[in-house]
Each structure stands twice: as C-alpha cells, then as structure tokens.
Scaffold this active site. Structure first.
Site, short mmCIF file in Angstrom:
data_model
loop_
_atom_site.label_atom_id
_atom_site.label_comp_id
_atom_site.label_asym_id
_atom_site.label_seq_id
_atom_site.Cartn_x
_atom_site.Cartn_y
_atom_site.Cartn_z
N LYS A 146 -50.94 24.11 27.96
CA LYS A 146 -49.79 23.49 28.19
C LYS A 146 -50.26 22.88 29.92
CE LYS A 146 -45.97 22.91 30.33
NZ LYS A 146 -45.77 23.24 31.80
N GLY A 205 -40.84 32.84 35.76
CA GLY A 205 -41.38 31.81 34.64
C GLY A 205 -41.97 32.77 33.75
N GLU A 225 -49.86 36.62 34.11
CA GLU A 225 -50.39 36.92 35.36
C GLU A 225 -49.42 36.48 36.47
OE1 GLU A 225 -51.02 36.48 38.94
OE2 GLU A 225 -53.01 35.74 38.73
N CYS A 262 -52.42 33.99 44.41
CA CYS A 262 -51.67 35.22 43.91
C CYS A 262 -52.34 36.42 44.44
CB CYS A 262 -51.70 35.34 42.41
SG CYS A 262 -53.49 34.78 41.50
#
Lengths: 492, 492
Positions: A146, A205, A225, A262
C-alpha cells in the site's frame, strides 16, 4: 483514485503464492539480487523523484537506496542459507519414552500473501522495496504494497522496476503489486486472501489497522512498528569524560533527516549540572531541512509549542520551526531541558513521540536511579541508549532497558540502524504491535509458519525435509533413542 | 469463588519475572525436572482425582501423566541446549557495505508473566502442568494458570505440587500460580502485568478471549488452540490395500477418550463404493465411555442429532449417546456417511467441529480431486491425514494440505500427538489464533522476545551473548567483512 478494485489484486497475489511454492530458493534469491541490481541501475532517476517528493537530502537518499539494495542482497543470503526454515527431523523411534514414535519432520513454509503499508519517512528502506517487502519475498510470499501518499510517483516507479526485475528473474507475475489510497488499504487488509500485514508509521494509525486485522472473521498477524521515544541515559562519568562529543552526537542524531526517524532520541536523562548548555546550543546550529509534508510539519509545530510551553522547560537551542507559503515545514534542531521534578509533575506532556527534530533533556538530581526511572516512565521502546564510562556499574540499568526495549546501545546514538543479521528493530508495545523485528534477517520469521509431516514418504516431503537435503539447509536431527535420557543432564 | 483479587497475583508474577532473570538456565532446567519428578511421585493421588473429576479412563490418564512429565523433561533439554535463544553475533566491521558497523548481538529473553487457560479434555497435558506451562517456564517466565472448572481439585493439587517443586529447586516464589473462575480469568487477561496468554479450547471461547487480548490498551499475543475437523483423505488404492485396517484405525481414533480430542478425525473423504460399511460398524462396537461433563454431553448430543438429521446421511454405526440421571453423557462411536453431492449441498451443517465420538464419511465419485476439495471446504486445520498406497501421486494433495494444516500425516490417524522436538500442533486460523505450536520444543518461541545489544562491553552482556559463552549455547557469528559479498553467490 481511492478504492481500486481489490479482488483482482488479491486473487493475483493468491495465484502468485501458489506458483511461488514451486520456485526453488536459488531462483528466489537470485530474484532478490536482481531487484537490488535494478534499484542500483535506476538510482539517479529514483533519487531525483524521492528528493522532489520528500524533501530529503540527496546524500541521505543515495545512502538509503544503497542500504535498501544491500538489504535485498542480505535476504538473498538468508534464503540460500535456509536456517530460517528451522528444519527439525525426529526419526521414527520404536523405543520412544511414550511408546513407538512416528517419523516427524517440520520446517517453515510461506504464510501467504503479505500486505505491506509503506512508511513516508524512508521512501526506499521502509517503502515499496524496503525491509518488510524484502523479508516477505525472502520467505516466499507475494507482496501487495500500500503506497505511502507522500511519494506516490516514486512508489509507482519502484514497483514497476521491482516487478519487472522479479518477473525477469523467473518469479510469477503478481509477486509484487502496488495499491493506493487509505480506503483501498483498509479493504485489502480485510481481504480473506491476505494472510499477514506489516506497517511502519504512527501509533494512532498502526493501532487502527491492528484492530482491523484482529477483528477480521479470520484474524491475521499485523506487524506494526509504531515509533518510540528512544530514551538516553547518561552517567555523570560519561558526561565528564566525553561532554563535548556527547553534545555534538546528540544534536546530530536529533537533527538528521529533520528528526523524522523512529529512532530519534526524544528524551535524554543526564545529571543536573552537566554543563553542556553552550556545547549543545552550538552543535544544534545546522542548516534548515525541509520536513516531509505539510501534515507532518503542522503536527511538529503544534507538539513542539506545547512541549516548550510546559512548566520548567528551559531552551538550550530554540531551533527553527517555520512553514513556507506552500505549508512545507523548515526546521533545525530544538533542544530544551527541564528538571526531573518538573518532568515528573506532568510526564504525559512529554511521553508522546514528537516526530521532528526536538529533544528534551531531563536533568536528574544526584543519586537518581535510572533503572527505576525506566520502569516508572517507559513501556515499550525501540531503543534505550546508555552512555557510561569505565567503572560505572550499569547492570541494573541495562536489565531494565532490556525489559523495555528491543535494542540497548552503549555510548552511541540510536539513529542509523545497522542492516545486519543480529539487528532487532522492534520492541514491546507500543514500539511494535506484536514484537518481531523489521530490520535484520530475523524479520523473515514474521512471514512463515511451520508445517510438520508425519511418516511421509521421501518423495512427498518438501525438499528441505528430505534425507538427501537437496538444498543443503541446516537440519536439526533428533536421533532415535534419546528420549530415554531427557532431563537426566539437568538433574546431574 | 469467582473474582479473586487479581492484583496480588499479577504483582507476585511480575516480581517472580524479575527474580527469574537472575536464575541460571541450569537451575531452571533442573526445576522443570523436579516438577516432572514430583508429578510422577504423586501419580496415584493425581490419577485418582482426575478419574473422579473427568471420567477419563485410568490407563489414558496414567499415560497422559507420563507424557506430561516427559514433556517437562524435554523442555529442560531445550533450556540447556539454548538454541531457542537464537543468539546472533555480528562483530564490529569497519569495512561494512554501508559504512562502519557497530558490534550488534541479539538473543531471546523471557516475554514476561504468561497467563495459561487450562483445557478440560487433558487434565494433565494441557492443564496446570501442561505444554503451555512447560514452554513458558522453559522460556524463563512465571505462569499464572486459569484452572479449568472441569477438574478444580486436580488443578489445585497439581499447582500445589508444582509450585513446591519449582520453589524447592530454587525458582522464586510465585513462579507458578493458579486462579479460578471465568471473570477472574478475563480480569487477569486484561491485567497490564500479564505479557502473553495461551489457551486450548473452543473456537467460540478462544475467539472471545483473543478479542479481549487484542483490545487491551497494550495488546498482548494470545496463542489459542481452537480445535479442528482434521479431515482424512483416502485414495481408492489405500482402501483396496488396507480396508479392514483403515476401518479399525478410524473407529479407534474417533472413539478414543470419547472423541474428546482436538485431533479427532471428524470428516473422512473416501471413494464411493469403498465397501467398508460392515467393517466400520463392527469396529465401532466398543464399551461406553463417560464424557467429561454434562455441558459437553449436551452439546455433543445436540450436534450429533443435527448431523444425523441432515439430508442424505446414512448410519454405519449408530453408537450410543445417552445421558444418565446426573446428566453425564455415556457414548460409543457414531459413524455415518453421505455422498459428496449431499455434503456440498449444505457443507455448513458439517464443517463445525462436533466435540465427541462422531465421524462422517464423505463418499466421493471417481475422478474427484481431493486437493480441490481441501481448498473448497477447509480453512485452517490442526491436521490433514492422507491415506495412500505406493504408486498414488499425492503431491498436489499434500501441498494443499500444507496450505491448510499444521501437520500432514500419512497412512495414520491424527490422535496421539507425539511429544517430540519437530511436532507442530497448530495451524492457520481457526485451528489457532496466531499460529505457533503448543506441542514440541518450538512452543517456547511463543514466550520470548529478542533484544539486541549494540557496542556493549562484555560485562554488560547477557551470558549467552558473551564471547566466552559461559552457558555453551549455539552462537551464530557473522564475521566482519562478509557484507561485501552478500548476494554474490545468489547471482553466480
């Protein structure tokens, strides 16, 4: 162009899964290398597209593309090596402790079509050709990516190049497909032919998608993650020994890629009176960097403002944080500090990830036990960093760090994750949804499942489980007769 | 006695988890053996309790107790062996393909306190001392068992004996605890200090609990084994070669333990005109067996009646299915048959597990492709059995079976799961919630998580990751310099 018809995509992936089962691992490995080579051959075109769509710097993107290609090659090695198949062979045993035992052999097989939600902050390494795709392909699964809306043209071009390379190397058509749009992604996640999903992105999300995966009529594993605060703990001795180096390392780790990583260190615990204010202020003076997109810039500016307005916060480096006429964000590192008692007064103000180049120093009074702070404030983190000097006893701190993080690092900074077999990029919730790692060769384990064969004739066994071991994979063979002594050496 | 106060139990488990981290693997292994020895020493008392509470036969229960003890000993071997730690060591590499690489080492660590929902049909092997408990303890986690209401006194006594044995062998107090009651179990599943859960039972109950685990503020993995239809596929040649043996094997596998096994074969596909009616009718004449409890008996009688009332069903062995004055069920095998076209007319009538001694033969016309039937009717199964004879090409059937099951067995019956390192007792949804296995040494992998250490000094590393390897565990060491050649051999 939301809501593509998803059935044809899922059915193509399912057909590819069946066909892939007939492809020898050597062909799959060669296809991963062909994918890597194709990325490298198209580097100029892809990097130019990525710069335009993400605002990331050319050097960073060239490095990321190289990392992505090296990662595909590493997974080719993983496929050929075959240890990930975890082959176990227990021969028939007439003298088994519980009565005659059949021949039982097990090994990992592909889980089925994998849906990979691409990330926006790594347009190569965590996107169409990224680690989750590489791991799922290595395991023998087709992948539906996606696309991330932040780099749609790059995503489409990468998918085109990747699909051609994989098919050119002999993998079935439909091994790599791309879909676009939030609603299409959600519909695909609900599709019964999708058997696992991966995701790199925000807590909000990721939680939303994890809940959808868990609520399906047939639930599937969702490996998300979801980011991290990546706390750093520095001892007084470490600061005394390497203060200036610490200040410049911190500023570089906070500011690199505009802090949109991250593993950016968001909270730094260090002794009050560290004396680094000036060094940090100087190190944080860097050129402005564009943020990925207006939404991320807006979120960063709001959260930054809230953090700086909190009680007791003292600015060390104010940094730039502005938007231009097109609402793009332009930033330099912001580094602030506050006393532990002010942090403890409203920890929830600081314990939510702020995606951007900001870090907060928490200044601790003498005698503070960092291990206790870890248990008090942190749940699951991607990383915990420990800066210490020889003579410091950090054993309790390290054990606390291991309880709360997937990676514990010493005297360094968490950004710049090494792509290497032992790497663990994951951690307890909310660093990830289900554990596992999305970097390193253990990532392949998320996309396989074990199947055992009992009393199978040799010609009905998968090659990896046969006595003649045509693929040359590691086989753990339990000899007949050993069950009589199970446990004896533990008692001895 | 529903709703015990759960905080003290969870806090005790959490404290035990911290203390267990300091216990050497040799001590943990010896404690598992001590647990096994204690069960064996109390066999007479425990078997008598189990007979009274479950109605299962003495020979079966003595065998099950022995299996449970052997399983604990097998996990002691797993602990000493250390392969489950998956230790990876990537030494620092100044010439790494992507720039200098730090020293990175990873290994598995305990996940934290595990909640184990005991099953009713295996009062030893899937209850307090069963496989999930053994696997979680082997991984280094404390365990809270939610007792099954079908054998409360046995559960309490087993927990008492087990806790004493574990503590006597040097494990912390609270390593094994017991709670009772549905509401207490649910509250415990929601407790933030519980880090993983396991379950063996019904699809409905397992799904309910899996949804609770997924909906927690911090979701945890829930490993449920939810049962199976265990379809059997027999070729014409197999029936021709071994018809009488097939009939008696089927009746024994269907009737054993009153059919109250998750591996009971519920559906048997075989060629129309098999000629086994009389042989099966004769083989099914066995002595009556009590069912576990009135609720299970009631469910069995209702489902059996519905199945037998379905269109086209022909009785081969009617079997006994009655309840006594205390609502206990008394049963012998019921075996019926119907044509594939009748099965296909309303498959949903037959594709739900019927827990008890009933099997349905589905008689297929010549030319039927069993691989297609598997894909048409089945989703996830614990087992698929293939009965064939030399010369039969079953390769497509075997590959379809591997897509839908965790274990594919040849010319045998799925009941009587061997406790052996390669065993896989699990399968795609709805056989299990998350994959994995609850029998065999791979079961330990459900209760660990990997932690990486980067540039750690030797004395800050867990023993398994140290260069001197004091526990003597397998270490996969990636030499410096190898990254330059990643992928080369795949291309060659």
């Amino acid at each position: 162009m939301d809501l593509q018809p998803i059935d044809p995509v899922a059915e193509t992936a399912d057909a590819a899964a069946h066909a892939l089962a007939d492809v020898a691992p050597a062909v799959r490995a060669a296809a991963l290398v062909a994918f890597a080579d194709a990325l490298t051959a198209h580097a100029d075109e892809l990097v130019a597209l990525a710069m335009e769509e993400t605002g990331l710097a050319e050097a960073r993107l060239r490095g990321e593309l190289k990392r992505t290609a090296v990662q595909l090659r590493l997974f080719a090695e993983t496929v050929l090596d075959g240890a990930y198949l975890d082959v176990r062979i227990d021969r028939a045993d007439p003298d088994f402790a519980l009565g005659p035992r059949p021949d039982v052999r097990s090994g990992n097989e592909p889980i089925g079509p994998v849906l990979n939600f691409a990330a926006g902050n790594f347009p190569f390494a965590f996107s169409v050709a990224g680690g989750d795709t590489a791991a799922a392909l290595a395991a023998g699964n087709p992948v539906v990516v996606k696309a991330h809306p932040g780099h749609p043209r790059l995503a489409a071009r990468t998918a085109e190049i990747g699909a051609a390379a994989l098919e050119g190397a002999g993998l079935p058509a439909g091994t790599l497909q791309l879909v676009e749009g939030v609603e299409t992604g959600v519909a695909m996640l609900k599709h019964p032919l999708i058997k696992a999903a991966s995701f790199t992105g925000s807590l909000k999300g990721g939680r939303h998608l994890a809940d959808i995966a868990a609520a399906r009529p047939a639930p599937i594993p969702f490996y998300g993650e979801l980011g991290s605060l990546n706390p750093v703990f520095a001892t007084a001795a470490a600061i005394a020994a390497r203060g200036p180096e610490f200040a410049s390392g911190l500023a570089a780790s906070v500011g690199g890629s505009a802090g949109q990583l991250c593993t950016k260190p968001g909270l730094v615990f260090l002794p009050a009176g560290h004396g680094l204010d000036a060094a940090i202020a100087a190190a944080a003076q860097t050129g402005e960097h564009r943020m990925l997109d207006p939404r991320i810039a807006d979120g960063y500016l709001r959260r930054r403002e809230a953090i700086l307005a909190s009680g007791g916060v003292r600015l060390l480096a104010e940094g730039s944080a502005r938007t231009d006429a097109r609402a793009q964000g332009w930033v330099t590192p912001t580094i602030a500090a506050l006393a532990l008692e002010d942090f403890r007064a409203e920890p929830e103000a600081f314990l939510e990830e702020c995606f951007g180049p900001i870090a907060l120093l928490v200044e601790t009074p003498a005698g503070t036990d960092y291990a206790d702070l870890l248990d008090e404030f942190f749940e699951g983190e991607l990383t915990v960093a420990v800066h210490r000097a020889d003579g410091d006893d950090v054993s309790r701190l390290v054990r606390a760090a291991a309880r709360h993080a997937g990676r514990v690092l010493f005297d360094g900074w968490p950004t710049g994750v090494a792509v290497t077999p032992a790497m663990q990029h994951g951690g307890p919730w909310p660093a990830t949804t289900l554990g596992g790692t999305s970097v390193g060769t253990a990532a392949v384990a998320r996309f396989v499942r074990a199947v055992a064969y009992q009393n199978a004739p040799q010609d009905a066994l998968p090659p990896a489980l046969r006595d003649d071991n045509p693929w040359g994979v590691p086989q753990r063979i339990a000899p007949a007769g050993e069950s009589a002594t199970w446990g004896d050496r533990a008692r001895a």
